[in-house]
Design a protein around this motif. Structure first.
Motif, mmCIF file in Angstrom:
data_model
loop_
_atom_site.group_PDB
_atom_site.id
_atom_site.type_symbol
_atom_site.label_atom_id
_atom_site.label_comp_id
_atom_site.label_asym_id
_atom_site.label_seq_id
_atom_site.Cartn_x
_atom_site.Cartn_y
_atom_site.Cartn_z
ATOM 1 N N VAL A 1 -4.275 9.830 -1.707
ATOM 2 C CA VAL A 1 -4.901 8.614 -2.219
ATOM 3 C C VAL A 1 -4.097 7.397 -1.789
ATOM 4 C CG1 VAL A 1 -5.688 7.391 -4.291
ATOM 5 C CG2 VAL A 1 -5.802 9.893 -4.195
ATOM 6 N N GLU A 2 -4.805 6.383 -1.353
ATOM 7 C CA GLU A 2 -4.198 5.093 -0.994
ATOM 8 C C GLU A 2 -4.296 4.168 -2.201
ATOM 9 O OE1 GLU A 2 -5.648 1.579 1.888
ATOM 10 O OE2 GLU A 2 -5.326 3.508 2.902
ATOM 11 N N CYS A 3 -3.151 3.695 -2.664
ATOM 12 C CA CYS A 3 -3.094 2.865 -3.875
ATOM 13 C C CYS A 3 -2.411 1.541 -3.582
ATOM 14 C CB CYS A 3 -2.308 3.583 -4.982
ATOM 15 S SG CYS A 3 -2.961 5.193 -5.479
ATOM 16 N N ASP A 4 -2.939 0.461 -4.163
ATOM 17 C CA ASP A 4 -2.232 -0.816 -4.165
ATOM 18 C C ASP A 4 -2.725 -1.645 -5.346
ATOM 19 O OD1 ASP A 4 -4.503 -2.412 -3.436
ATOM 20 O OD2 ASP A 4 -4.183 -1.923 -1.341
ATOM 21 N N ASN A 5 -2.157 -2.809 -5.508
ATOM 22 C CA ASN A 5 -2.456 -3.643 -6.670
ATOM 23 C C ASN A 5 -3.695 -4.511 -6.506
ATOM 24 O OD1 ASN A 5 -0.286 -3.066 -8.573
ATOM 25 N ND2 ASN A 5 1.076 -3.895 -7.003
ATOM 26 N N HIS A 6 -4.315 -4.482 -5.336
ATOM 27 C CA HIS A 6 -5.390 -5.428 -5.053
ATOM 28 C C HIS A 6 -6.749 -4.771 -4.842
ATOM 29 C CE1 HIS A 6 -2.214 -8.405 -4.634
ATOM 30 N NE2 HIS A 6 -1.627 -7.645 -3.736
ATOM 31 N N HIS A 7 -6.789 -3.450 -4.671
ATOM 32 C CA HIS A 7 -8.049 -2.774 -4.389
ATOM 33 C C HIS A 7 -8.157 -1.498 -5.224
ATOM 34 C CE1 HIS A 7 -6.956 -5.046 -0.710
ATOM 35 N NE2 HIS A 7 -8.244 -5.341 -0.710
ATOM 36 N N ARG A 8 -9.358 -1.006 -5.318
ATOM 37 C CA ARG A 8 -9.563 0.273 -5.994
ATOM 38 C C ARG A 8 -8.950 1.403 -5.165
ATOM 39 N NH1 ARG A 8 -15.593 0.019 -8.811
ATOM 40 N NH2 ARG A 8 -15.250 -1.961 -9.890
ATOM 41 N N MET B 1 0.836 -1.192 0.000
ATOM 42 C CA MET B 1 0.000 0.000 0.000
ATOM 43 C C MET B 1 0.875 1.247 0.000
ATOM 44 S SD MET B 1 -1.313 2.625 2.114
ATOM 45 C CE MET B 1 -1.285 2.074 3.803
ATOM 46 N N SER B 2 0.539 2.222 -0.854
ATOM 47 C CA SER B 2 1.289 3.476 -0.947
ATOM 48 C C SER B 2 0.340 4.649 -0.774
ATOM 49 C CB SER B 2 1.986 3.593 -2.304
ATOM 50 O OG SER B 2 2.933 2.555 -2.488
ATOM 51 N N LEU B 3 0.820 5.673 -0.096
ATOM 52 C CA LEU B 3 0.089 6.932 0.008
ATOM 53 C C LEU B 3 0.721 7.918 -0.968
ATOM 54 C CD1 LEU B 3 -0.326 7.318 3.877
ATOM 55 C CD2 LEU B 3 -2.061 6.613 2.222
ATOM 56 N N VAL B 4 -0.104 8.461 -1.839
ATOM 57 C CA VAL B 4 0.383 9.367 -2.880
ATOM 58 C C VAL B 4 -0.486 10.611 -2.885
ATOM 59 C CG1 VAL B 4 1.059 9.565 -5.298
ATOM 60 C CG2 VAL B 4 1.000 7.309 -4.217
ATOM 61 N N ILE B 5 0.141 11.753 -3.089
ATOM 62 C CA ILE B 5 -0.581 13.019 -3.190
ATOM 63 C C ILE B 5 -0.678 13.413 -4.658
ATOM 64 C CG2 ILE B 5 -0.471 15.504 -2.710
ATOM 65 C CD1 ILE B 5 0.818 14.826 -0.030
ATOM 66 N N GLY B 6 -1.873 13.767 -5.096
ATOM 67 C CA GLY B 6 -2.069 14.286 -6.443
ATOM 68 C C GLY B 6 -2.389 15.770 -6.400
ATOM 69 N N LEU B 7 -1.766 16.538 -7.290
ATOM 70 C CA LEU B 7 -1.999 17.977 -7.383
ATOM 71 C C LEU B 7 -2.568 18.299 -8.760
ATOM 72 C CD1 LEU B 7 1.307 19.400 -5.851
ATOM 73 C CD2 LEU B 7 -0.886 19.059 -4.686
#
Length: 371
Positions: free
Chosen positions: A21-28, A1-7
């Motif tokens: 946004v919380e991103c990973d390969n297994h969930h939306r 799981m990664s936390l990423v900021i979008g601007l």
């Protein structure tokens, strides 16, 4: 799981949106937190002038870029404070930059976003991913829209068609067939939205936009003017297609005017947005699916009451659905998309959809700027 900021700073030039946004390969992707920071009027004027200039001095570009970059850093800081997250917990910042001009056609296609990811990395102490659009452009694509890949990851339904309708400075749609369908995702710009509505409003009033579409509601759509506007070749061109202020601007509008009252022009511009969207959906949604399809508005225009009412009437039997019912606020989808695209870059995964942009194939988008 990664936390990423979008601007994201869109063509409306009203501010910078920041989404965690919380991103990973297994969930939306999951929206953890979001905030926005208003564009200071002096910076907004500088950016507006650059968007309409045929030439600019290097020192003007450097000064504007520095001011924009510092505002981005403020947005990051505000988001971290609001979410109670440390910068060291952030995998990357996905920076879209500010589009100054976008010309994907012609002998020398180009797209230019004012941005300084190296400076942003220095100011924030965080890795930055930026310059997403030019990789797709280099592969023969439009470089836009890029959000449809994110919409596909986030909103595709098992049974019904969904249409993500982004109403920013310009309107674009993402047509998502049901899961398992062999029909490719399609997405493209449909034409102007807030860019002309805001510009015409500002010409005649104080303030930046027509709140709730109240001024447009006072006017009456002038059908001859509407037809003159719709005769622009862009509206009949086939996807992939994208556009911006270099095509649709106030001088373009004024070239079609005769003696219409200002409020009637505003009402006609609102009708232009609605009609150009409706015609594209009629062309590209399978007729037997339209009664079950859902249109999901997002972006600033989703708060325009008059626009939403007119869309609901014109699109029938296609119904609209609030973005919030699907777990995302309509205000943060664009910023969320560039957080997700930054995560895709870190993972070495493609970020474009060739069926949308027309690129020669999937491409890993963006460059990485270490802190």
């Amino acid at each position: 799981m990664s936390l990423v900021i979008g601007l994201m700073s869109g063509t409306s030039l009203d501010g910078i949106d920041a989404a965690l946004v919380e991103c990973d390969n297994h969930h939306r992707p999951v929206l953890r937190e979001a905030t926005g920071i208003d564009m200071p009027e002096p910076l907004r004027r500088q950016l507006w002038q650059l968007c309409h200039a045929r030439e600019a001095a290097f020192d003007t570009l450097a000064e504007t870029e520095e001011a924009f970059c510092r505002l981005q850093a403020q947005a990051v800081s505000a988001l971290l404070k609001k979410s109670d997250i440390a910068i060291d917990d952030i995998a990357a910042i996905g920076s879209h930059g500010q589009t100054i001009e976008h010309r994907p056609g012609g002998s020398f296609p180009y797209t230019w976003q004012l941005d300084n990811p190296s400076r942003l990395a220095e100011l924030t102490g965080c890795r930055v991913v930026a310059d997403f659009r030019r990789r797709d452009l280099a592969a023969g694509g439009q470089g836009a829209p890029l959000a449809p890949a994110f919409h596909d990851a986030l909103f595709r339904d098992r049974q019904q068609w969904r249409v993500l309708l982004n109403l920013g400075g310009f309107a674009n749609v993402t047509l998502l067939p049901p899961e398992g369908s062999d029909i490719p995702v399609v997405g493209f710009d449909t034409g102007p939205a807030n860019a002309l509505l805001d510009g015409w409003y500002t010409r005649h009033h104080e303030g930046r936009f027509d709140r709730d579409g109240a001024w447009a509601a006072q006017g009456h759509c002038q059908k001859p003017l509407l037809e003159r506007l719709l005769n622009d070749p862009f509206f009949e061109s086939a996807p992939p297609k994208s556009t911006g202020r270099e095509h649709f601007h106030l001088p373009w509008l004024e070239s079609h005017l005769k003696e219409e009252a200002p409020a009637d022009v505003q009402a006609t511009l609102l009708a232009l947005t609605v009609e150009s969207i409706a015609r594209e959906l009629e062309r590209h949604l399978p007729p037997d699916t339209q009664s079950d399809a859902r249109v999901i508005p997002c972006g600033g225009g989703a708060h325009n009451i008059a626009l939403m009412k007119a869309l609901s009437v014109r699109l029938s039997p296609i119904r609209t659905e609030r973005c919030e019912t699907l777990g995302w606020s309509p205000d943060w989808l664009e910023a969320g998309a560039f957080a997700w695209l930054a995560w895709r870059r870190l993972e070495g995964l493609a970020g474009n959809l060739p069926s949308v942009t027309g690129a020669a194939g999937p491409r890993i988008l963006g460059g990485i700027y270490e802190r």
